[in-house]
Write a protein that holds these residues in place. Structure first.
Motif, mmCIF file in Angstrom:
data_model
loop_
_atom_site.group_PDB
_atom_site.id
_atom_site.type_symbol
_atom_site.label_atom_id
_atom_site.label_comp_id
_atom_site.label_asym_id
_atom_site.label_seq_id
_atom_site.Cartn_x
_atom_site.Cartn_y
_atom_site.Cartn_z
ATOM 1 N N ASN A 191 -7.571 14.456 -0.855
ATOM 2 C CA ASN A 191 -8.109 14.851 -2.174
ATOM 3 C C ASN A 191 -8.866 13.736 -2.879
ATOM 4 O OD1 ASN A 191 -7.248 17.540 -2.172
ATOM 5 N ND2 ASN A 191 -5.195 16.919 -2.799
ATOM 6 N N MET A 192 -9.640 12.976 -2.136
ATOM 7 C CA MET A 192 -10.461 11.912 -2.705
ATOM 8 C C MET A 192 -11.911 12.392 -2.698
ATOM 9 S SD MET A 192 -8.831 8.531 -1.006
ATOM 10 C CE MET A 192 -7.088 8.165 -1.204
ATOM 11 N N PRO A 193 -12.452 12.700 -3.884
ATOM 12 C CA PRO A 193 -13.817 13.244 -3.939
ATOM 13 C C PRO A 193 -14.865 12.278 -3.377
ATOM 14 C CG PRO A 193 -12.694 13.505 -6.053
ATOM 15 C CD PRO A 193 -11.822 12.624 -5.203
ATOM 16 N N ASP B 88 -5.592 7.409 9.498
ATOM 17 C CA ASP B 88 -6.694 8.354 9.339
ATOM 18 C C ASP B 88 -7.289 8.648 10.716
ATOM 19 O OD1 ASP B 88 -8.514 6.329 10.035
ATOM 20 O OD2 ASP B 88 -9.646 6.458 8.172
ATOM 21 N N PRO B 89 -8.297 9.505 10.809
ATOM 22 C CA PRO B 89 -8.863 9.847 12.125
ATOM 23 C C PRO B 89 -9.482 8.669 12.865
ATOM 24 C CG PRO B 89 -9.595 11.405 10.459
ATOM 25 C CD PRO B 89 -8.880 10.309 9.748
ATOM 26 N N ASN B 90 -9.738 7.567 12.166
ATOM 27 C CA ASN B 90 -10.344 6.382 12.780
ATOM 28 C C ASN B 90 -9.306 5.394 13.282
ATOM 29 O OD1 ASN B 90 -13.130 7.121 11.887
ATOM 30 N ND2 ASN B 90 -12.118 6.953 9.912
ATOM 31 N N GLY B 91 -8.021 5.714 13.113
ATOM 32 C CA GLY B 91 -6.957 4.814 13.508
ATOM 33 C C GLY B 91 -6.637 3.765 12.453
ATOM 34 N N ILE B 92 -7.192 3.918 11.258
ATOM 35 C CA ILE B 92 -6.932 2.976 10.175
ATOM 36 C C ILE B 92 -5.573 3.311 9.570
ATOM 37 C CG2 ILE B 92 -7.672 2.193 7.891
ATOM 38 C CD1 ILE B 92 -10.575 2.946 8.827
ATOM 39 N N ASP C 171 -16.700 8.789 13.101
ATOM 40 C CA ASP C 171 -17.326 10.091 12.888
ATOM 41 C C ASP C 171 -17.304 10.366 11.389
ATOM 42 O OD1 ASP C 171 -17.325 13.049 12.462
ATOM 43 O OD2 ASP C 171 -17.428 13.115 14.650
ATOM 44 N N MET C 172 -18.467 10.338 10.749
ATOM 45 C CA MET C 172 -18.499 10.491 9.288
ATOM 46 C C MET C 172 -18.035 11.883 8.861
ATOM 47 S SD MET C 172 -18.909 8.799 6.493
ATOM 48 C CE MET C 172 -20.029 7.408 6.608
ATOM 49 N N LYS C 173 -18.411 12.913 9.587
ATOM 50 C CA LYS C 173 -18.005 14.272 9.211
ATOM 51 C C LYS C 173 -16.485 14.411 9.224
ATOM 52 C CE LYS C 173 -19.046 19.094 10.002
ATOM 53 N NZ LYS C 173 -19.906 20.056 10.697
ATOM 54 N N GLU C 174 -15.845 13.912 10.274
ATOM 55 C CA GLU C 174 -14.389 13.940 10.393
ATOM 56 C C GLU C 174 -13.746 13.120 9.262
ATOM 57 O OE1 GLU C 174 -11.580 13.302 14.213
ATOM 58 O OE2 GLU C 174 -12.815 11.561 13.703
ATOM 59 N N THR C 175 -14.330 11.984 8.947
ATOM 60 C CA THR C 175 -13.818 11.114 7.890
ATOM 61 C C THR C 175 -13.954 11.786 6.530
ATOM 62 O OG1 THR C 175 -14.281 9.153 9.213
ATOM 63 C CG2 THR C 175 -14.082 8.826 6.836
ATOM 64 N N VAL C 176 -15.092 12.414 6.260
ATOM 65 C CA VAL C 176 -15.286 13.132 4.996
ATOM 66 C C VAL C 176 -14.237 14.231 4.860
ATOM 67 C CG1 VAL C 176 -16.824 14.695 3.725
ATOM 68 C CG2 VAL C 176 -17.731 12.584 4.723
ATOM 69 N N HIS C 177 -14.014 14.982 5.919
ATOM 70 C CA HIS C 177 -12.997 16.045 5.869
ATOM 71 C C HIS C 177 -11.619 15.470 5.535
ATOM 72 C CE1 HIS C 177 -10.658 19.605 6.822
ATOM 73 N NE2 HIS C 177 -9.889 18.818 7.565
ATOM 74 N N PRO D 142 -31.262 2.299 6.408
ATOM 75 C CA PRO D 142 -32.540 2.197 7.118
ATOM 76 C C PRO D 142 -32.392 2.095 8.635
ATOM 77 C CG PRO D 142 -32.347 0.462 5.439
ATOM 78 C CD PRO D 142 -31.070 1.232 5.447
ATOM 79 N N ASP D 143 -31.231 1.623 9.114
ATOM 80 C CA ASP D 143 -31.026 1.491 10.561
ATOM 81 C C ASP D 143 -30.456 2.758 11.196
ATOM 82 O OD1 ASP D 143 -28.393 1.461 9.668
ATOM 83 O OD2 ASP D 143 -27.942 -0.530 10.462
ATOM 84 N N GLY D 144 -30.404 3.855 10.433
ATOM 85 C CA GLY D 144 -29.885 5.121 10.942
ATOM 86 C C GLY D 144 -28.421 5.364 10.635
ATOM 87 N N GLY D 145 -27.749 4.367 10.103
ATOM 88 C CA GLY D 145 -26.344 4.512 9.749
ATOM 89 C C GLY D 145 -26.162 5.217 8.411
ATOM 90 N N GLN D 146 -24.923 5.363 8.017
ATOM 91 C CA GLN D 146 -24.576 5.987 6.740
ATOM 92 C C GLN D 146 -23.514 5.148 6.040
ATOM 93 O OE1 GLN D 146 -23.358 10.000 8.012
ATOM 94 N NE2 GLN D 146 -25.339 10.741 7.282
ATOM 95 N N HIS D 147 -23.462 5.285 4.705
ATOM 96 C CA HIS D 147 -22.467 4.583 3.876
ATOM 97 C C HIS D 147 -22.038 5.571 2.795
ATOM 98 C CE1 HIS D 147 -20.320 1.218 2.302
ATOM 99 N NE2 HIS D 147 -21.215 0.793 1.423
ATOM 100 N N PHE D 148 -20.787 6.067 2.881
ATOM 101 C CA PHE D 148 -20.276 7.090 1.971
ATOM 102 C C PHE D 148 -19.116 6.522 1.160
ATOM 103 C CE2 PHE D 148 -21.518 11.367 4.150
ATOM 104 C CZ PHE D 148 -22.811 10.918 4.369
ATOM 105 N N PHE D 149 -19.008 6.958 -0.101
ATOM 106 C CA PHE D 149 -17.991 6.463 -1.030
ATOM 107 C C PHE D 149 -17.080 7.597 -1.514
ATOM 108 C CE2 PHE D 149 -21.411 3.500 -1.076
ATOM 109 C CZ PHE D 149 -20.882 2.266 -1.400
ATOM 110 N N PHE D 150 -15.770 7.324 -1.528
ATOM 111 C CA PHE D 150 -14.753 8.285 -1.967
ATOM 112 C C PHE D 150 -13.994 7.706 -3.156
ATOM 113 C CE2 PHE D 150 -15.532 8.735 2.510
ATOM 114 C CZ PHE D 150 -15.634 10.100 2.704
ATOM 115 N N ASP D 151 -13.734 8.547 -4.144
ATOM 116 C CA ASP D 151 -12.983 8.148 -5.341
ATOM 117 C C ASP D 151 -11.490 8.220 -5.031
ATOM 118 O OD1 ASP D 151 -11.661 7.988 -7.794
ATOM 119 O OD2 ASP D 151 -12.989 9.412 -8.790
#
Length: 177
Positions: free
Chosen positions: A30-32, A145-149, A17-23, A40-49
């Protein structure tokens, strides 16, 4: 010409869940968030500092395979921490030792489950010591994290030297290799 790297640019993981992961990564760790990509396949790729020019990235796909604890991720640390060949066991974030206690309080305040105490990693047969001593090389705390990582905040406590390379590398004993 020899290959010359300057560090890790990013590690790319998969979230449920990207929203949960971003939160979690922006509000709790505190990672911006500094870059978002719509795939293009409908997925997302987000980067945190995560500091020092390093980043943690996440992919999200609505139809991603489910999590596989005990295979692709740790099932339960420290009791069942083995993962499959080619998997990521855990991700350790470096921090100063004097920041470790404040980070633990922040995780506790956010109700993030974590190891009951700071682990003092040493070269004893157990691999950890109940108290700090000259042989401790890293102090850390583990959490997920929320993904079990499985994640780790790790503070190196001393410089490493030639004496820290004291074991022969193991080799595979099976035909499957």
């Amino acid at each position: 010409m020899a290959i010359k790297t300057t560090g890790i640019n990013h590690i790319a993981l998969v979230c449920r869940d990207m929203k949960e992961t971003v939160h979690f990564y922006t509000e709790i760790l505190n990672m911006p968030l500094f870059k978002t990509v719509q795939l293009p396949d409908g997925g997302q790729h987000f980067f945190f500092d995560c500091g020092n020019g390093n980043s943690v990235a996440f992919f999200w796909w609505d139809d991603a395979p489910p999590a596989a604890p005990g295979i692709a991720s740790v099932k339960e640390f420290p009791f069942d921490a083995k993962t499959a060949v080619g998997s990521m066991n855990h991700l350790a974030f470096d921090m100063a030792e004097d920041e470790l206690e404040a980070a633990i309080v922040r995780l506790q305040d956010a109700n993030v489950p974590l190891t009951p105490a700071v682990l003092n990693h040493d070269d004893s047969p157990q691999g950890v010591a109940p108290a700090m001593h000259d042989g401790v090389f890293v102090r850390s705390v583990y959490f997920t994290d929320p993904n079990g990582i499985m994640l780790e905040f790790a503070a190196t406590t001393r410089a490493f030297g030639p004496e820290d390379i004291a074991h022969e590398p193991a080799t595979c004993n099976t035909a499957e290799g």
